[in-house]
Design a protein around this motif. Structure first.
Motif, PDB file in Angstrom:
ATOM      1  N   PHE A 196       1.340  -3.311   6.771  1.00  0.00           N
ATOM      2  CA  PHE A 196       2.295  -2.275   6.360  1.00  0.00           C
ATOM      3  C   PHE A 196       2.099  -1.896   4.893  1.00  0.00           C
ATOM      4  O   PHE A 196       2.039  -0.706   4.555  1.00  0.00           O
ATOM      5  CB  PHE A 196       3.727  -2.762   6.591  1.00  0.00           C
TER       6      PHE A 196
ATOM      7  N   SER B 220       9.758   4.872   7.690  1.00  0.00           N
ATOM      8  CA  SER B 220      10.437   4.209   6.574  1.00  0.00           C
ATOM      9  C   SER B 220      10.616   5.161   5.397  1.00  0.00           C
ATOM     10  O   SER B 220      11.679   5.228   4.779  1.00  0.00           O
ATOM     11  CB  SER B 220       9.619   2.987   6.148  1.00  0.00           C
ATOM     12  N   MET B 221       9.580   5.939   5.120  1.00  0.00           N
ATOM     13  CA  MET B 221       9.609   6.880   4.003  1.00  0.00           C
ATOM     14  C   MET B 221      10.669   7.956   4.219  1.00  0.00           C
ATOM     15  O   MET B 221      11.415   8.299   3.302  1.00  0.00           O
ATOM     16  CB  MET B 221       8.223   7.511   3.845  1.00  0.00           C
TER      17      MET B 221
ATOM     18  N   MET C  89       4.981   3.556  11.086  1.00  0.00           N
ATOM     19  CA  MET C  89       6.138   2.848  10.518  1.00  0.00           C
ATOM     20  C   MET C  89       6.381   3.255   9.073  1.00  0.00           C
ATOM     21  O   MET C  89       7.519   3.374   8.637  1.00  0.00           O
ATOM     22  CB  MET C  89       5.917   1.335  10.603  1.00  0.00           C
ATOM     23  N   ASN C  90       5.288   3.467   8.327  1.00  0.00           N
ATOM     24  CA  ASN C  90       5.440   3.889   6.937  1.00  0.00           C
ATOM     25  C   ASN C  90       6.077   5.265   6.830  1.00  0.00           C
ATOM     26  O   ASN C  90       6.936   5.492   5.979  1.00  0.00           O
ATOM     27  CB  ASN C  90       4.085   3.889   6.233  1.00  0.00           C
TER      28      ASN C  90
ATOM     29  N   ILE D 144      12.279  -3.548   2.904  1.00  0.00           N
ATOM     30  CA  ILE D 144      12.606  -3.660   4.331  1.00  0.00           C
ATOM     31  C   ILE D 144      11.434  -4.042   5.228  1.00  0.00           C
ATOM     32  O   ILE D 144      11.595  -4.151   6.446  1.00  0.00           O
ATOM     33  CB  ILE D 144      13.233  -2.353   4.863  1.00  0.00           C
TER      34      ILE D 144
ATOM     35  N   PHE E 232       4.933  -4.267  15.096  1.00  0.00           N
ATOM     36  CA  PHE E 232       3.489  -4.425  15.225  1.00  0.00           C
ATOM     37  C   PHE E 232       3.115  -5.364  16.361  1.00  0.00           C
ATOM     38  O   PHE E 232       3.786  -6.353  16.604  1.00  0.00           O
ATOM     39  CB  PHE E 232       2.905  -4.959  13.912  1.00  0.00           C
TER      40      PHE E 232
ATOM     41  N   ALA F  67       0.827   1.008  11.524  1.00  0.00           N
ATOM     42  CA  ALA F  67       1.337   0.862  10.162  1.00  0.00           C
ATOM     43  C   ALA F  67       1.656   2.220   9.545  1.00  0.00           C
ATOM     44  O   ALA F  67       2.655   2.366   8.824  1.00  0.00           O
ATOM     45  CB  ALA F  67       0.327   0.109   9.297  1.00  0.00           C
ATOM     46  N   TYR F  68       0.823   3.210   9.880  1.00  0.00           N
ATOM     47  CA  TYR F  68       1.069   4.562   9.364  1.00  0.00           C
ATOM     48  C   TYR F  68       2.377   5.127   9.917  1.00  0.00           C
ATOM     49  O   TYR F  68       3.203   5.645   9.170  1.00  0.00           O
ATOM     50  CB  TYR F  68      -0.100   5.489   9.719  1.00  0.00           C
TER      51      TYR F  68
ATOM     52  N   GLU G 231      -1.226  -0.064   4.222  1.00  0.00           N
ATOM     53  CA  GLU G 231      -1.172   1.324   4.692  1.00  0.00           C
ATOM     54  C   GLU G 231      -0.322   2.171   3.745  1.00  0.00           C
ATOM     55  O   GLU G 231      -0.627   3.344   3.504  1.00  0.00           O
ATOM     56  CB  GLU G 231      -0.612   1.377   6.122  1.00  0.00           C
TER      57      GLU G 231
END
Lengths: 215, 215
Positions: free
Chosen positions: B185, A157-158, A153-154, B165, B173, A150-151, B188
DNA sequence: CCTACCGATCGGTAGG
DNA sequence: CCTACCGATCGGTAGG
């Protein structure tokens, strides 16, 4: 002066720019032809349909992505892998923010198709990075509470979203010298990603991506 | 059963949904009329042009935003203000992710117009939050290296983009129970925002936004 | 790479 | 709220 060189590349170039700024539905073949300096049917001679041109534009962005990332994963030591990947991703999108806008639009416009592409192009190295973060967690080198997948992907995304829209957000800053607030936003984005990773304060070399702008 | 009640509200509802998922250029008045169950000219009776309908959709989202935020700023103590605002923003967009998609599209489609709207609707409370963070910094309650304005904008950008998104990103995941990776998500995302704020580890009540899904 | 042209759909209007 | 209709533009084709 300015001979055609490669019309196909010119079409791809202008299509990328226009799809990124106006969207696929907001961009007519006419508009692309006009930007290149040719007529509409000539665009359709090089790309049989608007949809195929669209695919070609996406393929180009994703193949450039695939040129950069695998090398970095292989070359980097396990210790520095996450930092290296984050730097590479940031550089990739800052080099041409249209890439970020294009991908963000795709996710909004065709979420299911992009889910498949993300599985193909992103999941492999998210897995590698997440595995590394998992090991680092066991050694207490990154925060206990962090969720590696999750980190990762974050952070991705960021970076993509941030670079895609930073220009519009910069008006909020009380800054003025134009480019300055853009850089402040990106530098803080990197700081947030790093600070939320490590269990301790870090004073890493932030803002290294910004050098090209500063001169 | 299901009398018309308020056709104008129904048009706004379907237009919001369609603009959010297909974009303004990708949505025809015909499609909106079809979703409502009326004919195209009837839509244009209620909203004189597609552009005016578009404005009405945006105005509705932004006015709901203005219903929620000012109260939170006034009610919260200085100590908890940032956390309260972040929670309110997260709740606002998770309540209806179309709001996030709509605003993200607007920033991509009409960056200059949205810059103006951001100055009006976002800057005032970014200023308040940034000022609070500045004071907290002097008291060493938040990280020395943090750039208050840039941090606040990054957190906002991360929340809006992330919620817009998340559905497409969740395929990465290794989870399976569908909704689970969505929640991971978002949880996190909130952890990243908090962890990069404070100089020390915090084990705050993460994931409180996710309760509606779990129960 | 062009001119000429196609049917379909677009946003919007007239008139009831 | 509807039917009927408008000119303009859309993606795409024929033919050279």
């Amino acid at each position: 002066m300015e001979r055609p060189i490669d019309i196909r590349a010119r079409i791809l170039e202008e299509a990328t720019r226009l799809f990124a700024s106006q969207g696929f539905d907001g961009t007519s073949i006419q508009a692309i032809a006009g930007a290149v300096g040719i007529r509409k049917p000539s665009v359709l001679y090089h790309f049989a349909s608007k949809e195929l041109l669209h695919q070609a534009v996406l393929d180009e962005v994703l193949s450039r992505w695939n040129e950069v990332l695998p090398d970095i994963l292989l070359v980097s030591s396990e210790e520095s892998r996450f930092e290296r990947v984050m730097d590479a991703v940031t550089s990739f999108f800052m080099e041409d923010p249209d890439r970020a806008r294009l991908l963000l639009r795709e996710i909004l416009d065709r979420p299911e198709e992009m889910s498949r592409r993300i599985s193909t192009f992103v999941r492999p190295w998210i897995d590698v990075v997440a595995e590394q973060l998992e090991r680092a967690k066991r050694r207490s080198r990154v925060r206990e509470s962090l969720d590696p997948e999750a980190y990762a992907m974050n952070v991705l995304s960021m970076i993509v979203s941030g670079i895609a829209i930073v220009e519009s957000l910069s008006v909020v800053f009380r800054d003025d010298p134009s480019r300055k607030s853009h850089d402040r936003f990106v530098a803080e984005m990197i700081r947030v990603a790093r600070a939320s990773l490590y269990p301790h304060e870090v004073s890493a070399d932030l803002g290294k991506h910004l050098e090209p702008h500063d001169g």
